[in-house]
Design a protein around this motif. Structure first.
Motif, PDB file in Angstrom:
ATOM      1  N   VAL A  48       3.649  -4.841   5.106  1.00 35.27           N
ATOM      2  CA  VAL A  48       4.146  -6.188   5.389  1.00 35.27           C
ATOM      3  C   VAL A  48       3.011  -7.181   5.622  1.00 35.27           C
ATOM      4  CG1 VAL A  48       6.377  -5.390   6.239  1.00 35.27           C
ATOM      5  CG2 VAL A  48       4.475  -5.631   7.838  1.00 35.27           C
ATOM      6  N   GLY A  49       1.777  -6.749   5.429  1.00 33.35           N
ATOM      7  CA  GLY A  49       0.619  -7.626   5.512  1.00 33.35           C
ATOM      8  C   GLY A  49       0.485  -8.317   6.856  1.00 33.35           C
ATOM      9  N   PRO A  50       0.100  -9.601   6.828  1.00 34.96           N
ATOM     10  CA  PRO A  50      -0.099 -10.331   8.078  1.00 34.96           C
ATOM     11  C   PRO A  50       1.210 -10.674   8.801  1.00 34.96           C
ATOM     12  CG  PRO A  50      -0.614 -11.716   6.182  1.00 34.96           C
ATOM     13  CD  PRO A  50      -0.338 -10.347   5.655  1.00 34.96           C
ATOM     14  N   SER A  51       2.337 -10.326   8.197  1.00 33.24           N
ATOM     15  CA  SER A  51       3.645 -10.559   8.844  1.00 33.24           C
ATOM     16  C   SER A  51       4.068  -9.378   9.715  1.00 33.24           C
ATOM     17  CB  SER A  51       4.713 -10.809   7.775  1.00 33.24           C
ATOM     18  OG  SER A  51       4.381 -11.920   6.999  1.00 33.24           O
ATOM     19  N   PHE A  52       3.119  -8.498  10.026  1.00 36.82           N
ATOM     20  CA  PHE A  52       3.467  -7.284  10.766  1.00 36.82           C
ATOM     21  C   PHE A  52       4.186  -7.574  12.080  1.00 36.82           C
ATOM     22  CE2 PHE A  52       2.661  -4.076  13.968  1.00 36.82           C
ATOM     23  CZ  PHE A  52       3.116  -2.938  13.331  1.00 36.82           C
ATOM     24  N   ALA A  53       3.637  -8.459  12.907  1.00 37.66           N
ATOM     25  CA  ALA A  53       4.236  -8.735  14.225  1.00 37.66           C
ATOM     26  C   ALA A  53       5.652  -9.298  14.068  1.00 37.66           C
ATOM     27  CB  ALA A  53       3.364  -9.695  15.023  1.00 37.66           C
ATOM     28  N   LYS A  54       5.819 -10.220  13.145  1.00 40.95           N
ATOM     29  CA  LYS A  54       7.133 -10.831  12.910  1.00 40.95           C
ATOM     30  C   LYS A  54       8.142  -9.771  12.452  1.00 40.95           C
ATOM     31  CE  LYS A  54       9.380 -14.261   9.965  1.00 40.95           C
ATOM     32  NZ  LYS A  54       9.183 -15.191   8.848  1.00 40.95           N
ATOM     33  N   TYR A 113       3.621  -1.114   8.039  1.00 40.36           N
ATOM     34  CA  TYR A 113       2.228  -1.242   8.425  1.00 40.36           C
ATOM     35  C   TYR A 113       1.699  -2.558   7.890  1.00 40.36           C
ATOM     36  CZ  TYR A 113       0.771   0.285   3.710  1.00 40.36           C
ATOM     37  OH  TYR A 113       0.567   0.387   2.359  1.00 40.36           O
ATOM     38  N   GLY A 114       0.675  -3.075   8.544  1.00 39.75           N
ATOM     39  CA  GLY A 114       0.092  -4.350   8.153  1.00 39.75           C
ATOM     40  C   GLY A 114      -0.947  -4.767   9.168  1.00 39.75           C
ATOM     41  N   GLU A 115      -1.187  -6.064   9.244  1.00 35.78           N
ATOM     42  CA  GLU A 115      -2.206  -6.582  10.138  1.00 35.78           C
ATOM     43  C   GLU A 115      -1.570  -7.415  11.240  1.00 35.78           C
ATOM     44  OE1 GLU A 115      -2.579  -7.589   6.623  1.00 35.78           O
ATOM     45  OE2 GLU A 115      -3.374  -5.582   6.351  1.00 35.78           O
ATOM     46  N   ALA A 116      -2.189  -7.374  12.416  1.00 33.23           N
ATOM     47  CA  ALA A 116      -1.757  -8.195  13.550  1.00 33.23           C
ATOM     48  C   ALA A 116      -2.995  -8.544  14.368  1.00 33.23           C
ATOM     49  CB  ALA A 116      -0.750  -7.447  14.410  1.00 33.23           C
ATOM     50  N   THR A 117      -2.988  -9.720  14.938  1.00 36.02           N
ATOM     51  CA  THR A 117      -4.100 -10.113  15.808  1.00 36.02           C
ATOM     52  C   THR A 117      -3.939  -9.401  17.144  1.00 36.02           C
ATOM     53  OG1 THR A 117      -2.930 -11.980  16.792  1.00 36.02           O
ATOM     54  CG2 THR A 117      -4.152 -12.403  14.729  1.00 36.02           C
ATOM     55  N   GLU A 118      -4.996  -9.428  17.931  1.00 36.66           N
ATOM     56  CA  GLU A 118      -4.933  -8.818  19.262  1.00 36.66           C
ATOM     57  C   GLU A 118      -3.857  -9.496  20.102  1.00 36.66           C
ATOM     58  OE1 GLU A 118      -5.501  -6.073  22.020  1.00 36.66           O
ATOM     59  OE2 GLU A 118      -6.587  -6.077  20.120  1.00 36.66           O
ATOM     60  N   ALA A 119      -3.735 -10.822  20.005  1.00 32.04           N
ATOM     61  CA  ALA A 119      -2.718 -11.563  20.760  1.00 32.04           C
ATOM     62  C   ALA A 119      -1.311 -11.143  20.321  1.00 32.04           C
ATOM     63  CB  ALA A 119      -2.903 -13.066  20.572  1.00 32.04           C
ATOM     64  N   GLU A 120      -1.113 -10.951  19.023  1.00 32.75           N
ATOM     65  CA  GLU A 120       0.202 -10.517  18.529  1.00 32.75           C
ATOM     66  C   GLU A 120       0.525  -9.116  19.037  1.00 32.75           C
ATOM     67  OE1 GLU A 120       0.680 -12.842  14.269  1.00 32.75           O
ATOM     68  OE2 GLU A 120      -0.641 -11.083  14.359  1.00 32.75           O
ATOM     69  N   ARG A 121      -0.471  -8.222  19.034  1.00 40.55           N
ATOM     70  CA  ARG A 121      -0.246  -6.853  19.533  1.00 40.55           C
ATOM     71  C   ARG A 121       0.115  -6.883  21.008  1.00 40.55           C
ATOM     72  NH1 ARG A 121      -4.464  -5.681  15.977  1.00 40.55           N
ATOM     73  NH2 ARG A 121      -6.039  -5.773  17.593  1.00 40.55           N
ATOM     74  N   GLU A 122      -0.574  -7.699  21.783  1.00 32.39           N
ATOM     75  CA  GLU A 122      -0.277  -7.805  23.218  1.00 32.39           C
ATOM     76  C   GLU A 122       1.123  -8.353  23.451  1.00 32.39           C
ATOM     77  OE1 GLU A 122      -3.292  -9.858  25.472  1.00 32.39           O
ATOM     78  OE2 GLU A 122      -4.885  -8.624  24.607  1.00 32.39           O
ATOM     79  N   GLY A 167       1.240   1.088  16.989  1.00 32.22           N
ATOM     80  CA  GLY A 167       0.024   1.884  17.045  1.00 32.22           C
ATOM     81  C   GLY A 167      -1.046   1.264  16.173  1.00 32.22           C
ATOM     82  N   ARG A 168      -2.269   1.618  16.477  1.00 31.93           N
ATOM     83  CA  ARG A 168      -3.413   1.132  15.708  1.00 31.93           C
ATOM     84  C   ARG A 168      -4.219   2.337  15.281  1.00 31.93           C
ATOM     85  NH1 ARG A 168      -7.924  -3.078  17.997  1.00 31.93           N
ATOM     86  NH2 ARG A 168      -8.974  -3.389  16.014  1.00 31.93           N
ATOM     87  N   ILE A 169      -4.495   2.434  13.992  1.00 27.51           N
ATOM     88  CA  ILE A 169      -5.292   3.554  13.502  1.00 27.51           C
ATOM     89  C   ILE A 169      -6.498   3.028  12.736  1.00 27.51           C
ATOM     90  CG2 ILE A 169      -3.310   5.111  13.339  1.00 27.51           C
ATOM     91  CD1 ILE A 169      -3.494   4.689  10.278  1.00 27.51           C
ATOM     92  N   PRO A 170      -7.575   3.792  12.677  1.00 24.09           N
ATOM     93  CA  PRO A 170      -8.717   3.401  11.857  1.00 24.09           C
ATOM     94  C   PRO A 170      -8.297   3.441  10.383  1.00 24.09           C
ATOM     95  CG  PRO A 170      -9.321   5.140  13.393  1.00 24.09           C
ATOM     96  CD  PRO A 170      -7.827   5.011  13.435  1.00 24.09           C
ATOM     97  N   TRP A 171      -8.532   2.379   9.654  1.00 23.17           N
ATOM     98  CA  TRP A 171      -8.124   2.275   8.249  1.00 23.17           C
ATOM     99  C   TRP A 171      -9.379   2.384   7.399  1.00 23.17           C
ATOM    100  CZ3 TRP A 171      -3.332   2.966   7.162  1.00 23.17           C
ATOM    101  CH2 TRP A 171      -2.811   2.612   5.922  1.00 23.17           C
TER     102      TRP A 171
END
Length: 157
Positions: A106-112, A128-137, A147-151
């Motif tokens: 879902v790319g940068p739309s992960f948090a949404k 899976y996709g990308e999220a900023t630290e603020a979005e994860r919090e 979860g966050r894994i090394p990619w």
């Protein structure tokens, strides 16, 4: 506990601990022992040098290797403490392959999208996709587990 040096059908050697010899035999027959390098399940015991103490002297305990340090976002070649072990790279590459095969990107739309799934607005599925630290919090604050894994780069390039 018994410590074995093992070898897969591709010739990779690695070590593992088992409750006893029967434990290794049972797990190996069930295909539960896999090579950490290639994932092969055809594994046999390799020749090991026995640890034999001298007469009259207590046997010195073998040093136990510490688990590798936790890593945030490693390159496959380097970690903070030096090169990443090939076994770790292989396991992370297998994990990436399974995620890409079984989850939606879902790319940068992960948090949404995670929030939409959590709220029941869309069908539950692995993403899976990308999220900023603020979005994860913010997701964590709202009780949404992520979860966050090394990619790392794929094994096939």
């Amino acid at each position: 506990m018994i410590h074995y040096r093992l070898r897969c059908s591709a010739g990779h050697e690695f070590e593992s601990w088992f409750a006893n010899a029967a434990g290794f035999d049972r797990q190996s027959a069930a295909g539960m022992v896999e090579c950490p390098v290639c994932g092969g399940a055809k594994v046999t015991r390799a020749l090991m040098t026995p640890a034999v103490g001298r007469k009259g002297r207590a046997r010195r305990a073998e040093p136990v290797e510490a688990p590798p340090p936790a890593v945030q976002e490693p390159s496959p070649e380097k970690m903070a403490a030096g090169p990443m072990p090939a076994q770790m790279v292989a396991l992370l590459q297998r994990m990436r392959g399974e995620i890409e095969k079984n989850c939606d990107y879902v790319g940068p739309s992960f948090a949404k999208e995670a929030r939409r799934i959590h709220n029941g607005e869309v069908a539950a599925r692995g993403i899976y996709g990308e999220a900023t630290e603020a979005e994860r919090e913010a997701l964590s604050d709202d009780g949404i587990e992520v979860g966050r894994i090394p990619w790392i780069p794929r094994a096939d390039g």
